[in-house]
Scaffold this motif. Sequence first.
Motif, short mmCIF file in Angstrom:
data_model
loop_
_atom_site.label_atom_id
_atom_site.label_comp_id
_atom_site.label_asym_id
_atom_site.label_seq_id
_atom_site.Cartn_x
_atom_site.Cartn_y
_atom_site.Cartn_z
N ALA A 1 7.60 2.12 2.80
CA ALA A 1 8.97 1.67 2.53
C ALA A 1 9.25 0.33 3.18
N GLU A 2 8.76 0.15 4.40
CA GLU A 2 8.96 -1.11 5.10
C GLU A 2 8.18 -2.24 4.43
N GLN A 3 6.95 -1.95 4.03
CA GLN A 3 6.15 -2.95 3.32
C GLN A 3 6.84 -3.40 2.04
N ALA B 1 10.06 -3.28 1.24
CA ALA B 1 11.27 -4.07 1.53
C ALA B 1 10.91 -5.50 1.93
N HIS B 2 9.84 -5.64 2.70
CA HIS B 2 9.41 -6.97 3.14
C HIS B 2 8.87 -7.78 1.97
N ALA B 3 8.25 -7.11 1.00
CA ALA B 3 7.62 -7.81 -0.13
C ALA B 3 8.63 -8.28 -1.17
N VAL B 4 9.83 -7.69 -1.19
CA VAL B 4 10.83 -8.05 -2.22
C VAL B 4 12.14 -8.44 -1.54
N PRO B 5 12.13 -9.50 -0.74
CA PRO B 5 13.36 -9.87 0.00
C PRO B 5 14.51 -10.25 -0.91
N ASP B 6 14.22 -10.70 -2.11
CA ASP B 6 15.27 -11.08 -3.06
C ASP B 6 15.47 -10.03 -4.13
N GLY B 7 14.97 -8.83 -3.89
CA GLY B 7 15.13 -7.76 -4.86
C GLY B 7 14.08 -7.81 -5.96
N ILE B 8 14.22 -6.90 -6.91
CA ILE B 8 13.26 -6.75 -8.01
C ILE B 8 13.98 -7.01 -9.33
N ASP B 9 13.40 -7.90 -10.13
CA ASP B 9 13.98 -8.22 -11.44
C ASP B 9 13.30 -7.48 -12.58
N ASP C 1 0.85 -1.19 0.00
CA ASP C 1 0.00 0.00 0.00
C ASP C 1 0.88 1.25 0.00
N HIS C 2 0.93 1.94 -1.13
CA HIS C 2 1.83 3.10 -1.22
C HIS C 2 1.32 4.30 -0.43
N LYS C 3 0.07 4.22 0.05
CA LYS C 3 -0.46 5.31 0.86
C LYS C 3 -0.19 5.10 2.36
N ALA C 4 0.27 3.92 2.72
CA ALA C 4 0.49 3.61 4.13
C ALA C 4 1.74 4.31 4.65
N MET D 1 7.53 7.05 -7.40
CA MET D 1 7.50 5.58 -7.34
C MET D 1 8.83 4.98 -7.75
N PHE D 2 9.48 5.56 -8.77
CA PHE D 2 10.75 5.00 -9.20
C PHE D 2 11.79 5.11 -8.10
N GLY D 3 11.79 6.24 -7.40
CA GLY D 3 12.74 6.41 -6.31
C GLY D 3 12.57 5.38 -5.21
N ALA D 4 11.32 4.98 -4.96
CA ALA D 4 11.06 3.98 -3.93
C ALA D 4 11.56 2.60 -4.36
N LEU D 5 11.43 2.29 -5.63
CA LEU D 5 11.84 0.98 -6.14
C LEU D 5 13.35 0.88 -6.34
N LEU D 6 13.99 2.01 -6.60
CA LEU D 6 15.39 2.04 -7.01
C LEU D 6 16.33 1.24 -6.09
N PRO D 7 16.24 1.36 -4.77
CA PRO D 7 17.20 0.63 -3.92
C PRO D 7 17.08 -0.89 -3.99
N HIS D 8 15.93 -1.38 -4.50
CA HIS D 8 15.68 -2.82 -4.48
C HIS D 8 15.93 -3.49 -5.83
N LEU D 9 16.36 -2.73 -6.82
CA LEU D 9 16.55 -3.29 -8.16
C LEU D 9 17.76 -4.21 -8.19
N ASN D 10 17.57 -5.36 -8.79
CA ASN D 10 18.66 -6.31 -8.97
C ASN D 10 19.49 -5.96 -10.21
#
Length: 345
Positions: free
Chosen positions: A206-208, A210-218, A199-202, A228-237
Motif C-alpha cells: 500500500a505504501e509503495q 501511494a509513493h508511485a502515484v503521487p498525482d493519482g491514477i488516470d 510489488d504487490h507481494k511486499a 487489486m481494484f480495492g487497492a487502486l480505488l483510493p488513488h483514482l482521479n
Amino acid sequence: MSTQVNRQIVLAARPHGDPKESDFAIVEGALPVPGDGQVLTRNILLSLDPYNRIIMGNANSDQPSLNIGDPMFGFTIAVIEQSNNPAFAVGDHVAGMSGWQDYAVSDGSDLRKIDPEAAPLSANLGVLGMTGLTAWVGLTKIINPKPGGTLVVTAAAGAVGTAAAQIGKLRGYRVVGVAGGPEKSRHLLEDLGLDAAVDHKAPDFAEQLAHAVPDGIDTVYESVGASMFGALLPHLNLKAQFAVGGVMSQITRTQAFEGPDRLPDLLRAVLYKNLTIRGFSVPDHFDSYPAFLADLAPAVAEGKLRYAEHIVEGLENIPASFPEMFQGRIMGKMIAKISWSPSPA
C-alpha cells in the motif's frame, strides 16, 4: 511425408482450481491429409495462454468449455508442408489457430502469412500476436488514455502487461507497473524502463503504491481483478478509465471471494469520480489486426518494444509446464517449441 503420426494434447479432465498435468493427455493419430484447396501445416511454436484454462471448464467465465477428449485450442506458428491452395507455397510460415498438436489441415481462411526475416517467429505469438493485440486494443479501442497522465498496468510482468506498459511509454504516459516479487519489479524498471514498479507481494504494498502515484491514477490496464481494484480505488482521479483485459486471479474460481463486499465503494466511485470501466473480447477486434501491426511492428523491429519469453521445449512437456503459469513463476510470454525430426524414409 516426413512422419505418419500426429500428436495432440487433449482435455482429459476438468480442473478444480489451478490446472494440473493429469488434466491433459497426449494422443497419437494418423497424419491429416489435405483436400482440394487445403494445406497441411506443421506447427513449430504453440502459444500457451490463460485462456486455455478458461476453456478447460470449471472456470469463472462465460466462455464455452471444451468437451472431454477435445484437442486443446491454441494459436500457432507453422510451416506449410503440403499445399493444394494457390495462395500458399510449401515452406511458407503462417500464423494460425490449429491448437496443441503437431499437424493440422486448413483451407487457409484462418492462416496469416508471416515474414520470418521481419521479426523472430515467436514474436508473432506474443507482442505481434494475440498477446500484443489484447494490450493494444485495450489502450486504443476501448479507452482513450489521457496524454501525459499516469497509467497503471496490473500483472505488468506478464505477456499482456509488458506489452500494455510499453505501449503506454511509447505514447508518452507515466507508467507504473504492478507485479509480484522483486525480480519482476527489477525487470519492469531496468529492462522495460517503466517510471515506477510496485510489488504487490511486499508487506508495504500500500505504501509503495501511494509513493508511485503521487498525482493519482488516470488510467488502468487491468488483468488481475479481485483485491487489486480495492487497492487502486483510493488513488483514482476524476474521470479515471479502466480497460479490463482479464481477471487472472479469478479464472480458476467458481465461487465468490470471501471477505468484505467492496461493490458499494465501487459504485460510489463510478458515480462521484465519473469512472469509465470497460471490458472487451479480443476476437471482436480481429479486424484491427492490420492497424495494430502497422502501429507496433516498426517499434518491435527497432527494438523500442521489448518482450520476455518463457520457452517450453517440446509438445510432450506442455502438460507439466502449463500449470506453472498459475503459480506466479512465469515472466513474459509462455510458448512451446515443438521438437521434430523426420522419420526414416
